[in-house]
Design a protein around this motif. Sequence first.
Motif, mmCIF file in Angstrom:
data_model
loop_
_atom_site.group_PDB
_atom_site.id
_atom_site.type_symbol
_atom_site.label_atom_id
_atom_site.label_comp_id
_atom_site.label_asym_id
_atom_site.label_seq_id
_atom_site.Cartn_x
_atom_site.Cartn_y
_atom_site.Cartn_z
ATOM 1 N N VAL A 12 39.943 43.778 33.745
ATOM 2 C CA VAL A 12 38.759 43.495 34.708
ATOM 3 C C VAL A 12 39.097 42.893 35.945
ATOM 4 O O VAL A 12 39.525 41.491 35.522
ATOM 5 N N ILE A 13 39.460 43.366 36.995
ATOM 6 C CA ILE A 13 39.757 42.378 38.159
ATOM 7 C C ILE A 13 38.287 42.152 38.984
ATOM 8 O O ILE A 13 37.448 42.825 39.078
ATOM 9 N N VAL A 14 38.189 40.800 39.362
ATOM 10 C CA VAL A 14 37.026 40.660 40.030
ATOM 11 C C VAL A 14 37.695 40.043 41.536
ATOM 12 O O VAL A 14 38.351 38.960 41.671
ATOM 13 N N LYS A 39 36.380 25.034 44.136
ATOM 14 C CA LYS A 39 37.802 24.869 44.175
ATOM 15 C C LYS A 39 38.500 26.006 44.546
ATOM 16 O O LYS A 39 38.277 27.058 43.350
ATOM 17 N N LYS A 40 39.210 26.296 45.377
ATOM 18 C CA LYS A 40 39.712 27.332 45.835
ATOM 19 C C LYS A 40 40.885 27.808 44.533
ATOM 20 O O LYS A 40 41.410 27.395 44.185
ATOM 21 N N THR A 41 40.752 29.196 44.368
ATOM 22 C CA THR A 41 41.360 29.810 43.428
ATOM 23 C C THR A 41 42.657 30.262 44.098
ATOM 24 O O THR A 41 42.685 30.699 45.117
ATOM 25 N N ILE A 42 43.903 29.971 43.467
ATOM 26 C CA ILE A 42 45.218 30.202 43.949
ATOM 27 C C ILE A 42 45.590 31.182 43.250
ATOM 28 O O ILE A 42 46.070 30.975 41.914
ATOM 29 N N GLY A 43 46.063 32.482 43.693
ATOM 30 C CA GLY A 43 46.793 33.215 42.813
ATOM 31 C C GLY A 43 45.331 34.174 42.260
ATOM 32 O O GLY A 43 44.646 34.892 42.710
ATOM 33 N N ALA A 44 45.077 33.805 40.654
ATOM 34 C CA ALA A 44 44.441 34.303 40.070
ATOM 35 C C ALA A 44 44.417 33.229 38.539
ATOM 36 O O ALA A 44 45.253 32.765 38.262
ATOM 37 N N GLU A 45 42.908 33.333 38.253
ATOM 38 C CA GLU A 45 42.765 32.761 36.944
ATOM 39 C C GLU A 45 42.425 33.960 35.988
ATOM 40 O O GLU A 45 42.172 35.092 36.456
ATOM 41 N N PHE A 46 42.639 33.581 34.800
ATOM 42 C CA PHE A 46 42.517 34.545 33.552
ATOM 43 C C PHE A 46 41.559 34.051 32.729
ATOM 44 O O PHE A 46 41.806 32.961 32.166
ATOM 45 N N MET A 47 40.585 34.864 32.052
ATOM 46 C CA MET A 47 39.622 34.252 30.996
ATOM 47 C C MET A 47 39.468 35.686 30.119
ATOM 48 O O MET A 47 39.734 36.669 30.741
ATOM 49 N N GLU A 48 38.850 35.460 28.898
ATOM 50 C CA GLU A 48 38.675 36.399 28.096
ATOM 51 C C GLU A 48 37.196 36.331 27.386
ATOM 52 O O GLU A 48 37.065 35.081 27.269
ATOM 53 N N LEU A 64 39.481 39.188 31.884
ATOM 54 C CA LEU A 64 38.712 39.189 33.181
ATOM 55 C C LEU A 64 40.073 38.248 34.234
ATOM 56 O O LEU A 64 40.243 37.004 33.768
ATOM 57 N N TRP A 65 40.272 38.813 35.153
ATOM 58 C CA TRP A 65 41.334 38.172 36.249
ATOM 59 C C TRP A 65 40.391 37.992 37.463
ATOM 60 O O TRP A 65 39.898 38.865 38.256
ATOM 61 N N ASP A 66 40.266 36.771 37.637
ATOM 62 C CA ASP A 66 39.731 36.165 38.832
ATOM 63 C C ASP A 66 40.676 35.982 40.072
ATOM 64 O O ASP A 66 41.509 35.210 39.888
ATOM 65 N N THR A 67 40.602 36.901 40.793
ATOM 66 C CA THR A 67 41.533 36.893 42.059
ATOM 67 C C THR A 67 41.151 35.893 43.096
ATOM 68 O O THR A 67 39.913 35.845 43.516
ATOM 69 N N ALA A 68 42.151 35.414 44.014
ATOM 70 C CA ALA A 68 41.917 34.760 45.196
ATOM 71 C C ALA A 68 41.297 35.786 46.137
ATOM 72 O O ALA A 68 41.887 36.637 46.233
ATOM 73 N N GLY A 69 40.342 34.959 46.804
ATOM 74 C CA GLY A 69 39.667 36.078 47.818
ATOM 75 C C GLY A 69 40.130 35.836 49.317
ATOM 76 O O GLY A 69 39.997 36.580 50.338
ATOM 77 N N GLN A 70 41.076 34.588 49.641
ATOM 78 C CA GLN A 70 41.634 34.125 50.869
ATOM 79 C C GLN A 70 42.698 35.219 51.426
ATOM 80 O O GLN A 70 43.569 35.626 50.289
ATOM 81 N N ALA A 84 44.684 47.427 35.768
ATOM 82 C CA ALA A 84 43.286 47.209 35.802
ATOM 83 C C ALA A 84 42.469 48.626 35.242
ATOM 84 O O ALA A 84 42.847 49.554 35.979
ATOM 85 N N GLY A 85 41.473 48.442 34.396
ATOM 86 C CA GLY A 85 40.733 49.441 34.078
ATOM 87 C C GLY A 85 39.248 49.491 34.665
ATOM 88 O O GLY A 85 38.773 50.291 34.691
ATOM 89 N N ALA A 86 39.057 48.264 35.385
ATOM 90 C CA ALA A 86 37.576 47.976 35.946
ATOM 91 C C ALA A 86 37.607 47.012 36.936
ATOM 92 O O ALA A 86 38.764 46.283 36.885
ATOM 93 N N ALA A 87 36.779 47.095 37.987
ATOM 94 C CA ALA A 87 36.798 46.076 38.983
ATOM 95 C C ALA A 87 35.402 45.648 39.409
ATOM 96 O O ALA A 87 34.531 46.688 39.137
ATOM 97 N N ILE A 88 35.319 44.286 39.779
ATOM 98 C CA ILE A 88 33.845 43.930 40.352
ATOM 99 C C ILE A 88 34.159 43.388 41.675
ATOM 100 O O ILE A 88 35.095 42.663 41.931
ATOM 101 N N ILE A 89 33.550 44.106 42.733
ATOM 102 C CA ILE A 89 33.704 43.726 43.904
ATOM 103 C C ILE A 89 32.496 42.678 44.273
ATOM 104 O O ILE A 89 31.156 43.208 43.900
#
Length: 160
Positions: A12-14, A39-48, A64-70, A84-89
């Motif tokens: 899941v990408i966010v 704290k700005k996310t650089i690239g992506a963070e990963f959680m399960e 869960l992939w927390d992607t940078a928004g900038q 990715a099989g799902a996404a949260i905008i």
Amino acid sequence: MSLDNVEDSIKVIVVGNGSVGKTTMLRRFVKGVFTDQYKKTIGAEFMEKDVFVKSLNQSVKLMLWDTAGQEVFNALTASYYRGAGAAIISFSTTDRDSFMAVPRWKEKIEAQCGQITIVLCQTKLDLMSEAKMTNEEAEALAANLQLPFFRISTKDDFNV
């Protein structure tokens, strides 16, 4: 749906503009904690997190992939979309630009991932007194984009 056809993990990408609360939302969901320190996310963070899906009567691991928004990270984060099989905008109640960017985020997801499950999430519901869009505008956007729509407050642990 047969259990035999269900994978036991879903990527899941966010996504969403910077500072809308993606990381805070995921930390609340996965770890049950809230922090208001940005704290700005650089690239992506990963959680399960393992979740039980009642309709399937089984647990599914969410990756869960927390992607940078900038914008500066766009080329980097596109690689995190693969598989990715799902996404949260996500967009923030207090940030009209993040709200207006939702259609672009949807286009980017579809360009990178094809037709996957996408949901729309309005963050910072606890700050409705500072809202930069009306409830009707948010609901109309979700309807226009044909996306399931959720409102959350990570701070208040509402609907996360």
